[in-house]
Design a protein around this motif. Structure first.
Motif, short mmCIF file in Angstrom:
data_model
loop_
_atom_site.label_atom_id
_atom_site.label_comp_id
_atom_site.label_asym_id
_atom_site.label_seq_id
_atom_site.Cartn_x
_atom_site.Cartn_y
_atom_site.Cartn_z
N THR A 455 -11.36 17.84 43.99
CA THR A 455 -10.88 18.85 43.05
C THR A 455 -9.39 19.11 43.20
OG1 THR A 455 -11.53 20.57 44.64
CG2 THR A 455 -13.12 20.01 42.92
N GLY A 456 -8.66 18.16 43.76
CA GLY A 456 -7.23 18.34 43.98
C GLY A 456 -6.42 18.52 42.72
N MET A 457 -6.95 18.06 41.58
CA MET A 457 -6.23 18.22 40.31
C MET A 457 -6.60 19.52 39.59
SD MET A 457 -4.18 15.73 40.09
CE MET A 457 -3.65 16.01 38.40
N MET A 458 -7.42 20.35 40.23
CA MET A 458 -7.84 21.61 39.60
C MET A 458 -7.16 22.78 40.30
SD MET A 458 -11.93 20.87 39.29
CE MET A 458 -12.28 22.33 38.31
N PRO A 459 -6.58 23.70 39.57
CA PRO A 459 -6.03 23.51 38.23
C PRO A 459 -4.79 22.59 38.32
CG PRO A 459 -5.37 25.64 39.12
CD PRO A 459 -6.28 25.03 40.14
N PRO A 460 -4.32 22.06 37.19
CA PRO A 460 -4.59 22.39 35.80
C PRO A 460 -5.87 21.80 35.22
CG PRO A 460 -2.98 20.65 35.91
CD PRO A 460 -3.23 21.08 37.33
N ALA A 461 -6.44 20.78 35.86
CA ALA A 461 -7.71 20.24 35.36
C ALA A 461 -8.78 21.33 35.40
CB ALA A 461 -8.14 19.05 36.19
N THR A 462 -9.75 21.23 34.52
CA THR A 462 -10.80 22.23 34.43
C THR A 462 -12.16 21.59 34.72
OG1 THR A 462 -11.08 21.83 32.06
CG2 THR A 462 -9.49 23.53 32.72
N ALA A 463 -13.18 22.42 34.74
CA ALA A 463 -14.52 21.92 35.06
C ALA A 463 -14.99 20.86 34.08
CB ALA A 463 -15.51 23.09 35.09
N VAL A 464 -14.68 21.05 32.80
CA VAL A 464 -15.17 20.10 31.80
C VAL A 464 -14.47 18.75 31.94
CG1 VAL A 464 -13.51 20.69 29.96
CG2 VAL A 464 -15.81 19.89 29.37
N ASN A 465 -13.23 18.73 32.41
CA ASN A 465 -12.56 17.46 32.67
C ASN A 465 -13.31 16.65 33.72
OD1 ASN A 465 -9.70 19.41 32.30
ND2 ASN A 465 -10.06 17.66 30.97
N TYR A 466 -13.75 17.34 34.76
CA TYR A 466 -14.45 16.66 35.84
C TYR A 466 -15.87 16.28 35.46
CZ TYR A 466 -11.02 17.00 39.59
OH TYR A 466 -9.91 16.82 40.38
N SER A 467 -16.61 17.21 34.88
CA SER A 467 -18.00 16.90 34.55
C SER A 467 -18.10 15.76 33.55
CB SER A 467 -18.69 18.15 33.99
OG SER A 467 -18.03 18.64 32.83
N SER A 468 -17.20 15.73 32.57
CA SER A 468 -17.22 14.65 31.58
C SER A 468 -16.84 13.32 32.22
CB SER A 468 -16.26 14.98 30.43
OG SER A 468 -16.61 16.20 29.81
N TRP A 469 -15.82 13.36 33.09
CA TRP A 469 -15.38 12.15 33.79
C TRP A 469 -16.52 11.58 34.65
CZ3 TRP A 469 -14.80 10.36 38.77
CH2 TRP A 469 -13.91 9.30 38.97
N ILE A 470 -17.21 12.44 35.35
CA ILE A 470 -18.29 12.01 36.23
C ILE A 470 -19.44 11.40 35.42
CG2 ILE A 470 -20.09 12.84 37.78
CD1 ILE A 470 -17.98 14.90 38.79
N ILE A 471 -19.79 12.03 34.31
CA ILE A 471 -20.88 11.52 33.47
C ILE A 471 -20.55 10.12 32.96
CG2 ILE A 471 -22.05 11.82 31.25
CD1 ILE A 471 -21.91 14.85 31.76
N VAL A 472 -19.34 9.94 32.43
CA VAL A 472 -18.95 8.62 31.91
C VAL A 472 -18.89 7.60 33.04
CG1 VAL A 472 -17.11 7.33 30.78
CG2 VAL A 472 -17.72 9.60 29.94
#
Length: 551
Positions: A455-472
């Motif tokens: 989670t080093g990029m959070m913030p500015p990255a958000t939860a949806v950035n990570y969850s979507s990335w992980i799913i793909v």
């Protein structure tokens, strides 16, 4: 020497070397790229203009429109993002890069780290009200007073852009949201975990490869083929390095009133970048995830040279960005090595490209600041600058106020320093488990620097950035494993590049045609998250506009 493993390495090699072949009714890679590019280009008009809500579909907020708790849990942009999904390639790839270019085991490490920090540590610390957590939003990059109000930073800065200690004592200490504070903790742990992991799992390999490199004994097939070209003299690199350091020192000394950083700060930043490039390069090469030096550079100069935010920013850039650019430079050379591009041609392309990119970036930034009013104001412009806002917050935390008054003996968050020790110990436990159970190969795939620093990029990255990335990422790994593995290995990078290109071209087109003319839409689908209560505090008596007051 090192490169992302398994699927990534095979996919890259095949994409660059295999002949263009197609079976009956099949497509060549170029045809596949063009089709994917057109689809990506056409689709981005929806998240980019017509229907921005698809960047974060936080359906829990729709079901519970009046519940602060539900919106804290379900918001993909301002909460924990449970169930939130973004069907937008920009949402997926903006911060962690393309999930298609990440080995499956690295994706799994990121997923575990994200779940532990986002869904275990953060809720526990928030609902136990650690560091007055309920007084602030559960997920925010803002800086707060003890009463939950936004901290007025300008009130504690003197005319020389130094900390006005008397004003700071009057205003009281600065507070962070629960997740923001947790982010710094895992950043501490990820740094020490990187050094510990590389020493334990790659120490012997580094030593043997280094000896072989100096003795020029390492000659794989690619290296033997590349010996037909003239190599780049090391003197060229040395001259560029010395010239850049000299110019940087001159700029910092000549413009010291503006930049604040002394000459020794430049040399120290270069030393840090030099020391950490190898261990971080190894992590990048084997996982396609790059731990950052941003926190440790801020920490060091914050203690050594406190009260000077601009000096902190400069030191961070010279230390952290230098290391990042060094790793990128090595990646480029490795790519050229696989493609059999003459080293001197690669070198000149990198030098010319760097000069052009620097001028374009400077010109673009200058133009944006001159032509766009309220740049980075989240309430009045689409140019919200999330990464730059976090960069600014860091300059206040580490540079203006300083780590002594935030994470040191005079600060609120002193206990977070224990994360340094935890990060150093955890890879040792994995290494011992691997030695105790050598037949269990999955243990060696536990990469603590990636897992801890997920989670080093959070913030500015958000939860949806990570969850979507992980799913793909998991879908990509499943397709490669279960179905046409050879086909996917040949087209993996092609698809990733096509999606990136389509998004970029449509993004520029939308801005030139609609953004410059300030032509926008306003309807339900342009509401990015639909979770207005996700940023509300839940402590008793805290009053924030638009939020309920708990009694």
């Amino acid at each position: 020497m090192w490169w992302p493993a398994n699927l990534v390495q095979v996919s890259l090699f095949r994409a660059l070397h295999e002949k263009e072949e197609r079976s009956k009714g099949g497509l060549t890679r170029i045809q596949f790229f063009l089709i994917a590019f057109v689809c990506s280009f056409a689709y981005y008009v929806f998240p980019g203009y017509l229907f921005p809500m698809v960047t974060s579909l936080s359906w829990i907020c729709w079901i519970f429109p009046n519940s602060v708790l539900a919106q804290q849990l379900g918001s993909g942009l301002y909460g924990l993002g449970i169930g939130a999904i973004g069907i937008d390639w920009a949402t997926i790839s903006s911060y962690l890069g393309s999930p298609l270019a990440s080995p499956w085991f690295a994706t799994a490490n990121v997923a575990v780290g994200f779940v532990v920090v986002m869904y275990v540590l953060t809720p526990i610390t928030y609902w136990l009200n650690v560091y007055k957590a309920k007084t602030f939003p559960i997920f925010s990059d803002e800086l707060f007073t003890s009463t939950g109000q936004i901290y007025n930073i300008t009130s504690i800065i003197d005319s020389n852009f130094h900390l006005d200690l008397e004003a700071y004592e009057k205003n009281g200490p600065l507070y962070l949201s629960t997740f923001f504070a947790m982010t710094y903790g895992v950043g501490f742990a990820a740094l020490t975990a990187t050094v510990s992991h590389v020493a334990l799992f790659h120490g012997r390999e580094v030593w043997e490869q280094s000896k072989s490199a100096f003795q020029e004994k390492t000659m794989d097939i690619h290296t033997r083929l590349m010996t037909r070209y003239k190599q780049v003299p090391e003197l060229w690199f040395v001259i560029i390095l010395i010239a850049n350091i000299a110019v940087t020192i001159f700029a910092c000394e000549y413009y010291n009133d503006q930049l604040q950083l002394p000459w020794w700060g430049v040399l120290l930043a270069c030393g840090l970048a030099f020391f950490f490039t190898l261990p971080i390069g190894i992590i990048t090469a084997t996982t396609n995830q790059t731990p950052g030096l941003n926190i440790i550079t801020e920490y060091i100069i914050g203690y050594m040279y406190p009260g000077r935010p601009v000096a902190n920013i400069c030191f961070k850039v010279y230390g952290y960005i230098s290391m990042t650019q060094a790793v990128t430079f090595l990646q480029d050379f490795k790519l050229g090595h696989y493609m059999k591009i003459p080293p001197r041609t690669m070198f000149m392309a990198q030098v010319v490209g760097t000069l052009i990119a620097g001028l374009v970036y400077l010109g673009t930034a200058w133009w944006l600041m001159e032509t766009i009013t309220d740049l980075c104001d989240t309430s009045s412009t689409i140019w919200t600058c999330p990464a730059d806002r976090v960069f600014y917050d860091a300059s206040v935390i580490w540079g203006l106020i300083g780590p002594l008054r935030i994470f040191g003996a005079l600060g609120t968050y002193e206990a977070i320093n224990w994360f340094f020790l935890a990060g150093a110990i955890l890879p040792v436990l994995v290494w011992l488990a691997h030695k105790a159970f050598p037949k269990q190969e999955w243990i060696r795939l536990i990469n603590m620097p990636v897992l801890i620093g997920a989670t080093g990029m959070m913030p500015p990255a958000t939860a949806v950035n990570y969850s979507s990335w992980i799913i793909v990422g998991f879908l990509s790994g499943f397709v490669a494993y279960r179905y046409r593995r050879d086909w996917w290995q040949r087209h993996n990078y092609v698809l990733s590049g096509a999606l990136d290109a389509g998004l970029a071209f449509m993004g520029v087109l939308l801005y030139l045609c609609l953004g410059l003319e300030d032509i926008s839409l306003s309807w339900w689908g342009t509401n990015l998250d639909g979770c207005p209560l996700a940023t509300c505090p839940t402590a008793k008596g805290v009053m924030v506009e638009g939020c309920p007051v708990y009694s």
